[in-house]
Design an enzyme around this catalytic site. Structure first.
Site, PDB file in Angstrom:
ATOM      1  N   ARG A  91      -1.746 -22.127 -39.250  1.00  0.00           N
ATOM      2  CA  ARG A  91      -0.298 -22.158 -39.475  1.00  0.00           C
ATOM      3  C   ARG A  91       0.045 -22.238 -40.947  1.00  0.00           C
ATOM      4  O   ARG A  91       1.223 -22.192 -41.310  1.00  0.00           O
ATOM      5  CB  ARG A  91       0.291 -23.377 -38.774  1.00  0.00           C
ATOM      6  CG  ARG A  91       0.845 -23.109 -37.396  1.00  0.00           C
ATOM      7  CD  ARG A  91       1.249 -24.439 -36.795  1.00  0.00           C
ATOM      8  NE  ARG A  91       2.409 -24.365 -35.967  1.00  0.00           N
ATOM      9  CZ  ARG A  91       2.367 -24.306 -34.632  1.00  0.00           C
ATOM     10  NH1 ARG A  91       1.230 -24.261 -34.003  1.00  0.00           N
ATOM     11  NH2 ARG A  91       3.477 -24.304 -33.942  1.00  0.00           N
ATOM     12  N   ARG A 130      14.343 -24.679 -22.293  1.00  0.00           N
ATOM     13  CA  ARG A 130      12.992 -24.690 -21.709  1.00  0.00           C
ATOM     14  C   ARG A 130      12.707 -26.018 -20.996  1.00  0.00           C
ATOM     15  O   ARG A 130      12.991 -27.086 -21.519  1.00  0.00           O
ATOM     16  CB  ARG A 130      11.971 -24.493 -22.828  1.00  0.00           C
ATOM     17  CG  ARG A 130      10.530 -24.593 -22.334  1.00  0.00           C
ATOM     18  CD  ARG A 130       9.565 -24.005 -23.297  1.00  0.00           C
ATOM     19  NE  ARG A 130       9.328 -24.827 -24.480  1.00  0.00           N
ATOM     20  CZ  ARG A 130       8.451 -24.512 -25.422  1.00  0.00           C
ATOM     21  NH1 ARG A 130       7.763 -23.395 -25.327  1.00  0.00           N
ATOM     22  NH2 ARG A 130       8.288 -25.282 -26.478  1.00  0.00           N
ATOM     23  N   ARG A 164      10.256 -31.016 -23.407  1.00  0.00           N
ATOM     24  CA  ARG A 164       9.346 -31.429 -24.477  1.00  0.00           C
ATOM     25  C   ARG A 164      10.123 -32.186 -25.543  1.00  0.00           C
ATOM     26  O   ARG A 164      11.239 -31.818 -25.875  1.00  0.00           O
ATOM     27  CB  ARG A 164       8.685 -30.182 -25.096  1.00  0.00           C
ATOM     28  CG  ARG A 164       7.260 -29.987 -24.625  1.00  0.00           C
ATOM     29  CD  ARG A 164       6.708 -28.675 -25.047  1.00  0.00           C
ATOM     30  NE  ARG A 164       6.675 -28.469 -26.493  1.00  0.00           N
ATOM     31  CZ  ARG A 164       6.063 -27.443 -27.075  1.00  0.00           C
ATOM     32  NH1 ARG A 164       5.434 -26.548 -26.346  1.00  0.00           N
ATOM     33  NH2 ARG A 164       6.075 -27.305 -28.389  1.00  0.00           N
TER      34      ARG A 164
HETATM   35  N1  LIG Z   1      -2.187 -25.591 -36.678  1.00  0.00           N
HETATM   36  C1  LIG Z   1      -1.297 -26.593 -36.705  1.00  0.00           C
HETATM   37  N2  LIG Z   1      -1.059 -27.232 -37.879  1.00  0.00           N
HETATM   38  C2  LIG Z   1      -0.192 -28.237 -37.957  1.00  0.00           C
HETATM   39  N3  LIG Z   1       0.516 -28.694 -36.903  1.00  0.00           N
HETATM   40  C3  LIG Z   1       0.324 -28.107 -35.707  1.00  0.00           C
HETATM   41  C4  LIG Z   1      -0.592 -27.024 -35.542  1.00  0.00           C
HETATM   42  N4  LIG Z   1      -0.564 -26.631 -34.241  1.00  0.00           N
HETATM   43  C5  LIG Z   1       0.333 -27.423 -33.622  1.00  0.00           C
HETATM   44  N5  LIG Z   1       0.874 -28.317 -34.495  1.00  0.00           N
HETATM   45  C6  LIG Z   1       1.896 -29.349 -34.166  1.00  0.00           C
HETATM   46  O1  LIG Z   1       2.226 -29.253 -32.779  1.00  0.00           O
HETATM   47  C7  LIG Z   1       3.605 -28.887 -32.596  1.00  0.00           C
HETATM   48  C8  LIG Z   1       3.768 -28.031 -31.338  1.00  0.00           C
HETATM   49  O2  LIG Z   1       2.997 -26.870 -31.438  1.00  0.00           O
HETATM   50  P1  LIG Z   1       3.065 -25.736 -30.303  1.00  0.00           P
HETATM   51  O3  LIG Z   1       2.880 -26.321 -28.956  1.00  0.00           O
HETATM   52  O4  LIG Z   1       2.158 -24.628 -30.728  1.00  0.00           O
HETATM   53  O5  LIG Z   1       4.572 -25.291 -30.308  1.00  0.00           O
HETATM   54  P2  LIG Z   1       5.408 -24.212 -31.050  1.00  0.00           P
HETATM   55  O6  LIG Z   1       4.526 -23.178 -31.664  1.00  0.00           O
HETATM   56  O7  LIG Z   1       6.215 -23.665 -29.914  1.00  0.00           O
HETATM   57  O8  LIG Z   1       6.223 -25.003 -32.030  1.00  0.00           O
HETATM   58  C9  LIG Z   1       3.997 -28.243 -33.909  1.00  0.00           C
HETATM   59  O9  LIG Z   1       5.389 -28.304 -34.143  1.00  0.00           O
HETATM   60  C10 LIG Z   1       3.192 -29.108 -34.914  1.00  0.00           C
HETATM   61  O10 LIG Z   1       3.807 -30.358 -35.118  1.00  0.00           O
END
Ligand SMILES: Nc1ncnc2c1ncn2[C@@H]1O[C@H](COP(=O)(O)OP(=O)(O)O)[C@@H](O)[C@H]1O
Length: 223
Positions: A91, A130, A164
């Protein structure tokens, strides 16, 4: 299709988890959904889980050093003969660089990056409505509050409707801003290496799945 190592990108609400589940069935692939795994960490109630819960509830990103360490562990847990789908990682640029290094070390080259595209307006509409339908002993189902039939079906099966923590309006905005600022620039990073496929995610889950499948066939089978 041969086992692929791929990354699935997309803003919150683009349908990454839905498409990851579909791709899991299409090829010999295990997926790592970082959001899902982090929520499991939160559920353990450990010290780490409590820290992560706070960051997620605010719509911020978990620290890169921690994420890179967790991802290394999760990726090493996947048998070498199956492919891997990364949903929610990398990310940030630091995460992308760390992933490059790890993939090289374990000889698991990245084959393709699929980026789902969606407008902020549609993402907000999807996320704010959602709900998760949780039925004991079954995988969670995602539904939208406008889908009365799905809501009725969930209740009729004794399901619980859950929102959520990070699907609150302020948090949604923050998550989208994080995506646009830190994650979207990675598309250029992978585009320059000719690994990127863009897929319009503004359709039904089935339409999006078909578009992904077609793009993968074209790229890997020359169909
Ligand atoms: N690779 C990552 N790096 C940092 N934080 C992460 C990462 N993946 C997930 N997160 C955390 O988990 C949360 C939810 O992620 P996710 O379920 O993928 O939802 P979305 O992509 O719909 O926001 C993010 O908003 C972040 O806080």
């Amino acid at each position: 299709m041969k086992p692929l190592n791929l990354i699935l990108f997309g803003p919150p609400g683009a349908g990454k988890s839905t498409q990851a589940a579909y791709l899991d069935k299409l090829a010999a692939i295990d997926s790592i959904s970082t959001g899902q795994r982090l929520r499991q960490t939160v559920e353990t109630g450990s010290e780490l889980g409590q820290e992560v819960a706070q960051v997620m509830a605010e719509g911020r990103l978990v620290d890169d050093t921690l994420m890179n360490k967790l991802l290394n562990e999760w990726l090493l847990g996947i048998p070498s003969e199956v492919g891997v789908l990364l949903d929610g990682y990398p990310r940030t640029l630091s995460q992308a660089q760390s992933l490059d290094q790890l993939m090289q070390t374990i000889s698991r080259p990245l084959d393709v990056v699929i980026a789902l595209t969606l407008s902020d307006e549609e993402a907000i509409r999807r996320l704010s409505g959602r709900r998760i339908c949780r039925i004991k002993g079954q995988p969670d189902q995602i539904l939208h509050i406008n889908d009365q039939a799905a809501l009725d079906d969930c209740r009729a099966n004794g399901g619980m409707l859950i929102e959520r923590d990070d699907d609150k309006p302020e948090t949604i905005k923050r998550r989208l801003a994080e995506y646009n600022a830190k994650t979207e620039p990675l598309l250029q990073f992978y585009g320059e290496r000719d690994l990127l496929i863009l897929i319009d995610a503004d359709g039904t889950p089935d339409q999006v799945s078909k578009a992904i499948e077609q793009a993968l066939q074209q790229r890997f089978n020359g169909a």
